[in-house]
Design a protein around this motif. Structure first.
Motif, PDB file in Angstrom:
ATOM      1  N   VAL A 257     -13.734 -73.556  13.169  1.00  0.00           N
ATOM      2  CA  VAL A 257     -12.737 -74.565  12.721  1.00  0.00           C
ATOM      3  C   VAL A 257     -13.731 -76.023  13.163  1.00  0.00           C
ATOM      4  CG1 VAL A 257     -10.874 -76.134  13.514  1.00  0.00           C
ATOM      5  CG2 VAL A 257     -10.684 -73.837  13.984  1.00  0.00           C
ATOM      6  N   ILE A 258     -13.567 -76.925  12.084  1.00  0.00           N
ATOM      7  CA  ILE A 258     -14.688 -77.873  11.975  1.00  0.00           C
ATOM      8  C   ILE A 258     -13.668 -79.226  11.887  1.00  0.00           C
ATOM      9  CG2 ILE A 258     -16.348 -79.320  10.658  1.00  0.00           C
ATOM     10  CD1 ILE A 258     -17.193 -76.692   9.896  1.00  0.00           C
ATOM     11  N   LEU A 259     -13.885 -80.014  12.888  1.00  0.00           N
ATOM     12  CA  LEU A 259     -13.133 -81.307  13.042  1.00  0.00           C
ATOM     13  C   LEU A 259     -14.448 -82.453  12.687  1.00  0.00           C
ATOM     14  CD1 LEU A 259     -10.928 -81.043  15.764  1.00  0.00           C
ATOM     15  CD2 LEU A 259     -10.247 -80.567  13.699  1.00  0.00           C
ATOM     16  N   THR A 260     -13.972 -83.178  11.577  1.00  0.00           N
ATOM     17  CA  THR A 260     -15.116 -84.345  11.075  1.00  0.00           C
ATOM     18  C   THR A 260     -14.399 -85.597  10.690  1.00  0.00           C
ATOM     19  OG1 THR A 260     -16.944 -84.742   9.942  1.00  0.00           O
ATOM     20  CG2 THR A 260     -15.413 -83.182   8.762  1.00  0.00           C
TER      21      THR A 260
ATOM     22  N   GLY B 203     -15.167 -93.904  15.546  1.00  0.00           N
ATOM     23  CA  GLY B 203     -13.971 -94.453  16.167  1.00  0.00           C
ATOM     24  C   GLY B 203     -12.415 -93.841  15.737  1.00  0.00           C
ATOM     25  N   ALA B 204     -12.568 -92.582  15.077  1.00  0.00           N
ATOM     26  CA  ALA B 204     -11.366 -92.108  14.409  1.00  0.00           C
ATOM     27  C   ALA B 204     -10.613 -91.251  15.579  1.00  0.00           C
ATOM     28  CB  ALA B 204     -11.599 -91.338  13.066  1.00  0.00           C
ATOM     29  N   GLY B 205     -11.257 -90.911  16.531  1.00  0.00           N
ATOM     30  CA  GLY B 205     -10.546 -89.868  17.451  1.00  0.00           C
ATOM     31  C   GLY B 205     -10.939 -88.479  17.446  1.00  0.00           C
ATOM     32  N   VAL B 206     -12.001 -88.197  16.667  1.00  0.00           N
ATOM     33  CA  VAL B 206     -12.282 -86.732  16.379  1.00  0.00           C
ATOM     34  C   VAL B 206     -12.790 -86.100  17.607  1.00  0.00           C
ATOM     35  CG1 VAL B 206     -13.598 -85.358  15.041  1.00  0.00           C
ATOM     36  CG2 VAL B 206     -12.623 -87.052  13.954  1.00  0.00           C
ATOM     37  N   SER B 207     -13.675 -86.823  18.330  1.00  0.00           N
ATOM     38  CA  SER B 207     -14.403 -86.060  19.429  1.00  0.00           C
ATOM     39  C   SER B 207     -13.253 -85.993  20.524  1.00  0.00           C
ATOM     40  CB  SER B 207     -15.202 -87.085  20.269  1.00  0.00           C
ATOM     41  OG  SER B 207     -16.382 -87.377  19.444  1.00  0.00           O
ATOM     42  N   CYS B 208     -12.146 -86.827  20.601  1.00  0.00           N
ATOM     43  CA  CYS B 208     -11.226 -86.366  21.879  1.00  0.00           C
ATOM     44  C   CYS B 208     -10.481 -85.483  21.039  1.00  0.00           C
ATOM     45  CB  CYS B 208     -10.352 -87.919  21.973  1.00  0.00           C
ATOM     46  SG  CYS B 208      -9.088 -87.940  22.985  1.00  0.00           S
ATOM     47  N   ALA B 209      -9.918 -85.560  19.924  1.00  0.00           N
ATOM     48  CA  ALA B 209      -9.114 -84.303  19.396  1.00  0.00           C
ATOM     49  C   ALA B 209      -9.834 -82.931  19.567  1.00  0.00           C
ATOM     50  CB  ALA B 209      -8.764 -84.729  17.767  1.00  0.00           C
TER      51      ALA B 209
ATOM     52  N   ASP C 131     -20.229 -84.752  26.002  1.00  0.00           N
ATOM     53  CA  ASP C 131     -20.787 -84.415  27.358  1.00  0.00           C
ATOM     54  C   ASP C 131     -19.610 -85.133  28.206  1.00  0.00           C
ATOM     55  OD1 ASP C 131     -22.844 -84.072  25.743  1.00  0.00           O
ATOM     56  OD2 ASP C 131     -24.090 -85.381  26.729  1.00  0.00           O
ATOM     57  N   PHE C 132     -19.057 -86.314  28.209  1.00  0.00           N
ATOM     58  CA  PHE C 132     -18.152 -86.786  29.257  1.00  0.00           C
ATOM     59  C   PHE C 132     -17.075 -86.303  29.151  1.00  0.00           C
ATOM     60  CE2 PHE C 132     -21.700 -89.843  28.393  1.00  0.00           C
ATOM     61  CZ  PHE C 132     -22.161 -89.862  29.647  1.00  0.00           C
ATOM     62  N   LEU C 133     -16.457 -86.070  27.937  1.00  0.00           N
ATOM     63  CA  LEU C 133     -14.944 -85.445  27.815  1.00  0.00           C
ATOM     64  C   LEU C 133     -14.873 -84.157  28.285  1.00  0.00           C
ATOM     65  CD1 LEU C 133     -14.141 -86.629  24.012  1.00  0.00           C
ATOM     66  CD2 LEU C 133     -13.424 -87.620  26.262  1.00  0.00           C
ATOM     67  N   THR C 134     -15.972 -83.512  28.417  1.00  0.00           N
ATOM     68  CA  THR C 134     -15.663 -81.888  28.959  1.00  0.00           C
ATOM     69  C   THR C 134     -16.594 -81.771  30.310  1.00  0.00           C
ATOM     70  OG1 THR C 134     -18.192 -81.474  28.022  1.00  0.00           O
ATOM     71  CG2 THR C 134     -16.259 -80.779  26.578  1.00  0.00           C
TER      72      THR C 134
END
Length: 90
Positions: free
Chosen positions: A5-8, A13-19, A47-50
């Motif tokens: 699954v690829i989220l891009t 600033g679109a929130g993809v990393s958080c999602a 790195d920080f979110l995980t």
């Protein structure tokens, strides 16, 4: 067989990393094996979110350059049942 699954997004600033972090954690909670890869070179959001920021010694660029093996770049998140790696700009 595994699924990819690829989220891009083409915009920062679109929130993809958080999602992606939330999606990976939710999949792991259902018992699936999850590998989260952050390919945004130079950024350390995942790195920080995980909660893996203190664990990271090597990344995919190090493995590609022969400074370590691929096994050396996978990290288990202390916060979630997710394996994680990233690409750092050198």
């Amino acid at each position: 067989m595994g699924k990819i699954v690829i989220l891009t997004s083409g915009k920062g600033g679109a929130g993809v990393s958080c999602a992606a972090a939330v999606f990976a954690a939710e999949l792991a909670e259902t018992g699936r094996r999850v590998l989260l890869m952050d390919l945004a070179a130079g950024l350390r959001t995942q790195d920080f979110l995980t909660a893996a920021d203190e664990l990271l010694l090597y990344d995919l660029a190090d493995a590609a350059a022969g400074r370590c093996t691929l096994q050396d770049v996978w990290y288990a998140s202390p916060a979630y049942a997710v394996s994680y790696t990233h690409l750092r700009a050198h």
